[in-house]
Design a protein around this motif. Structure first.
Motif, PDB file in Angstrom:
ATOM      1  N   ASP A 249      42.442  -1.430 -49.016  1.00 10.58           N
ATOM      2  CA  ASP A 249      43.040  -2.332 -49.988  1.00 10.58           C
ATOM      3  C   ASP A 249      41.997  -3.265 -50.584  1.00 10.58           C
ATOM      4  OD1 ASP A 249      45.266  -3.324 -51.400  1.00 10.58           O
ATOM      5  OD2 ASP A 249      45.440  -5.010 -49.997  1.00 10.58           O
ATOM      6  N   ALA A 250      40.998  -3.649 -49.792  1.00 11.59           N
ATOM      7  CA  ALA A 250      39.943  -4.542 -50.277  1.00 11.59           C
ATOM      8  C   ALA A 250      38.794  -3.782 -50.918  1.00 11.59           C
ATOM      9  CB  ALA A 250      39.416  -5.390 -49.123  1.00 11.59           C
ATOM     10  N   GLY A 251      38.898  -2.493 -51.046  1.00 13.84           N
ATOM     11  CA  GLY A 251      37.838  -1.706 -51.662  1.00 13.84           C
ATOM     12  C   GLY A 251      36.620  -1.529 -50.782  1.00 13.84           C
ATOM     13  N   SER A 252      36.769  -1.633 -49.477  1.00 15.04           N
ATOM     14  CA  SER A 252      35.702  -1.453 -48.479  1.00 15.04           C
ATOM     15  C   SER A 252      34.561  -2.461 -48.623  1.00 15.04           C
ATOM     16  CB  SER A 252      35.139  -0.028 -48.518  1.00 15.04           C
ATOM     17  OG  SER A 252      36.136   0.902 -48.190  1.00 15.04           O
ATOM     18  N   ARG A 253      34.810  -3.541 -49.326  1.00  7.89           N
ATOM     19  CA  ARG A 253      33.753  -4.543 -49.485  1.00  7.89           C
ATOM     20  C   ARG A 253      33.624  -5.421 -48.251  1.00  7.89           C
ATOM     21  NH1 ARG A 253      36.533  -5.308 -54.606  1.00  7.89           N
ATOM     22  NH2 ARG A 253      37.570  -6.939 -53.426  1.00  7.89           N
ATOM     23  N   LEU A 254      34.757  -5.856 -47.709  1.00  6.89           N
ATOM     24  CA  LEU A 254      34.729  -6.818 -46.608  1.00  6.89           C
ATOM     25  C   LEU A 254      34.137  -6.204 -45.346  1.00  6.89           C
ATOM     26  CD1 LEU A 254      35.431  -9.642 -45.669  1.00  6.89           C
ATOM     27  CD2 LEU A 254      37.681  -8.791 -45.050  1.00  6.89           C
ATOM     28  N   ALA A 255      34.563  -5.026 -44.984  1.00  4.90           N
ATOM     29  CA  ALA A 255      34.078  -4.404 -43.750  1.00  4.90           C
ATOM     30  C   ALA A 255      32.587  -4.096 -43.829  1.00  4.90           C
ATOM     31  CB  ALA A 255      34.856  -3.134 -43.453  1.00  4.90           C
ATOM     32  N   SER A 256      32.118  -3.682 -44.983  1.00  5.07           N
ATOM     33  CA  SER A 256      30.679  -3.392 -45.099  1.00  5.07           C
ATOM     34  C   SER A 256      29.861  -4.673 -45.018  1.00  5.07           C
ATOM     35  CB  SER A 256      30.396  -2.636 -46.387  1.00  5.07           C
ATOM     36  OG  SER A 256      30.779  -3.394 -47.513  1.00  5.07           O
TER      37      SER A 256
ATOM     38  N   TRP B  78      46.353  -1.093 -34.625  1.00  3.46           N
ATOM     39  CA  TRP B  78      45.406  -2.035 -35.207  1.00  3.46           C
ATOM     40  C   TRP B  78      44.282  -1.328 -35.956  1.00  3.46           C
ATOM     41  CZ3 TRP B  78      43.707  -7.167 -32.627  1.00  3.46           C
ATOM     42  CH2 TRP B  78      44.744  -8.077 -32.711  1.00  3.46           C
ATOM     43  N   ALA B  79      43.831  -0.199 -35.457  1.00  2.04           N
ATOM     44  CA  ALA B  79      42.779   0.524 -36.168  1.00  2.04           C
ATOM     45  C   ALA B  79      43.287   1.046 -37.510  1.00  2.04           C
ATOM     46  CB  ALA B  79      42.254   1.676 -35.312  1.00  2.04           C
ATOM     47  N   SER B  80      44.508   1.565 -37.524  1.00  3.27           N
ATOM     48  CA  SER B  80      45.049   2.058 -38.790  1.00  3.27           C
ATOM     49  C   SER B  80      45.376   0.917 -39.739  1.00  3.27           C
ATOM     50  CB  SER B  80      46.289   2.923 -38.552  1.00  3.27           C
ATOM     51  OG  SER B  80      47.300   2.178 -37.931  1.00  3.27           O
ATOM     52  N   TYR B  81      45.835  -0.217 -39.221  1.00  2.00           N
ATOM     53  CA  TYR B  81      46.117  -1.359 -40.081  1.00  2.00           C
ATOM     54  C   TYR B  81      44.821  -1.948 -40.635  1.00  2.00           C
ATOM     55  CZ  TYR B  81      48.306  -5.610 -41.802  1.00  2.00           C
ATOM     56  OH  TYR B  81      48.747  -6.638 -42.605  1.00  2.00           O
ATOM     57  N   ALA B  82      43.778  -1.988 -39.827  1.00  2.00           N
ATOM     58  CA  ALA B  82      42.474  -2.457 -40.319  1.00  2.00           C
ATOM     59  C   ALA B  82      41.925  -1.509 -41.380  1.00  2.00           C
ATOM     60  CB  ALA B  82      41.490  -2.588 -39.158  1.00  2.00           C
ATOM     61  N   TYR B  83      42.130  -0.216 -41.193  1.00  2.00           N
ATOM     62  CA  TYR B  83      41.702   0.755 -42.202  1.00  2.00           C
ATOM     63  C   TYR B  83      42.476   0.572 -43.505  1.00  2.00           C
ATOM     64  CZ  TYR B  83      40.577   5.212 -44.382  1.00  2.00           C
ATOM     65  OH  TYR B  83      40.173   6.172 -45.260  1.00  2.00           O
TER      66      TYR B  83
ATOM     67  N   GLN C  42      26.186  -2.527 -38.764  1.00  2.00           N
ATOM     68  CA  GLN C  42      27.183  -1.661 -38.155  1.00  2.00           C
ATOM     69  C   GLN C  42      27.959  -0.917 -39.235  1.00  2.00           C
ATOM     70  OE1 GLN C  42      27.545  -1.188 -34.845  1.00  2.00           O
ATOM     71  NE2 GLN C  42      25.816  -2.571 -34.574  1.00  2.00           N
ATOM     72  N   LYS C  43      28.333   0.297 -38.948  1.00  2.00           N
ATOM     73  CA  LYS C  43      29.114   1.080 -39.892  1.00  2.00           C
ATOM     74  C   LYS C  43      30.574   0.628 -39.839  1.00  2.00           C
ATOM     75  CE  LYS C  43      26.117   5.029 -39.640  1.00  2.00           C
ATOM     76  NZ  LYS C  43      25.947   6.420 -39.322  1.00  2.00           N
ATOM     77  N   VAL C  44      31.298   0.966 -40.888  1.00  2.00           N
ATOM     78  CA  VAL C  44      32.702   0.572 -40.989  1.00  2.00           C
ATOM     79  C   VAL C  44      33.519   1.189 -39.858  1.00  2.00           C
ATOM     80  CG1 VAL C  44      34.752   0.711 -42.452  1.00  2.00           C
ATOM     81  CG2 VAL C  44      32.535   0.234 -43.477  1.00  2.00           C
ATOM     82  N   ILE C  45      33.245   2.415 -39.504  1.00  2.00           N
ATOM     83  CA  ILE C  45      33.995   3.084 -38.447  1.00  2.00           C
ATOM     84  C   ILE C  45      33.815   2.378 -37.104  1.00  2.00           C
ATOM     85  CG2 ILE C  45      32.208   4.789 -37.929  1.00  2.00           C
ATOM     86  CD1 ILE C  45      35.987   5.426 -37.935  1.00  2.00           C
ATOM     87  N   THR C  46      32.625   1.844 -36.855  1.00  2.00           N
ATOM     88  CA  THR C  46      32.379   1.095 -35.627  1.00  2.00           C
ATOM     89  C   THR C  46      33.232  -0.160 -35.583  1.00  2.00           C
ATOM     90  OG1 THR C  46      30.100   1.894 -35.646  1.00  2.00           O
ATOM     91  CG2 THR C  46      30.584   0.047 -34.203  1.00  2.00           C
ATOM     92  N   LEU C  47      33.325  -0.846 -36.714  1.00  2.00           N
ATOM     93  CA  LEU C  47      34.156  -2.049 -36.769  1.00  2.00           C
ATOM     94  C   LEU C  47      35.637  -1.713 -36.585  1.00  2.00           C
ATOM     95  CD1 LEU C  47      32.418  -3.928 -39.701  1.00  2.00           C
ATOM     96  CD2 LEU C  47      32.198  -4.365 -37.262  1.00  2.00           C
ATOM     97  N   LEU C  48      36.064  -0.587 -37.119  1.00  2.00           N
ATOM     98  CA  LEU C  48      37.457  -0.174 -36.945  1.00  2.00           C
ATOM     99  C   LEU C  48      37.756   0.164 -35.491  1.00  2.00           C
ATOM    100  CD1 LEU C  48      38.020   2.032 -40.120  1.00  2.00           C
ATOM    101  CD2 LEU C  48      38.803  -0.301 -39.715  1.00  2.00           C
TER     102      LEU C  48
END
Length: 116
Positions: free
Chosen positions: A66-73, A56-61, A82-88
């Motif tokens: 794929d989304a250009g890191s917009r959604l996680a940020s 799941w962590a690799s699939y979320a990454y 929270q940082k992106v790595i924390t969410l992953l």
């Protein structure tokens, strides 16, 4: 079936399943492969937690890239910067728990049928 083969098949089929099936299929696949692989309860919890976490962590990454890191940020801002790595890591932890509980169910079901 060897245990390493069952984990490999779990990872492959769960990854493909995540693309087209609901999120909880990782628990179903964990139960199936734990039942077939004849894991002990503790072994199923540990092994499938690690496998589900990594999957799941690799699939979320992958989805984040794929989304250009917009959604996680943006979601990170909603949860108090929270940082992106924390969410992953949190996402991987939830996937690991889901997979481990499914695998525990399969392992206990296997021990139930083998005790009769």
């Amino acid at each position: 079936m060897k245990k390493s083969l069952s984990i490999f098949l779990f990872l492959i089929l769960s990854f493909l399943g995540l693309m087209i099936l609901p999120w909880y299929t990782i628990a179903v696949f964990g139960a199936i492969f734990s039942f077939i692989g004849k894991y002990s309860s503790q072994g199923a919890l540990f092994v499938f937690f690690i496998a589900g976490f990594l999957l799941w962590a690799s699939y979320a990454y992958y989805l984040d890239l794929d989304a250009g890191s917009r959604l996680a940020s943006r979601i990170g801002i909603l949860f108090g910067n929270q940082k992106v790595i924390t969410l992953l890591i949190i996402t991987g932890f939830l996937g690991g728990i889901t997979s481990a509980l499914g695998a525990l169910s399969g392992s206990l079901l296997n021990s139930y049928f083998n005790s009769k």
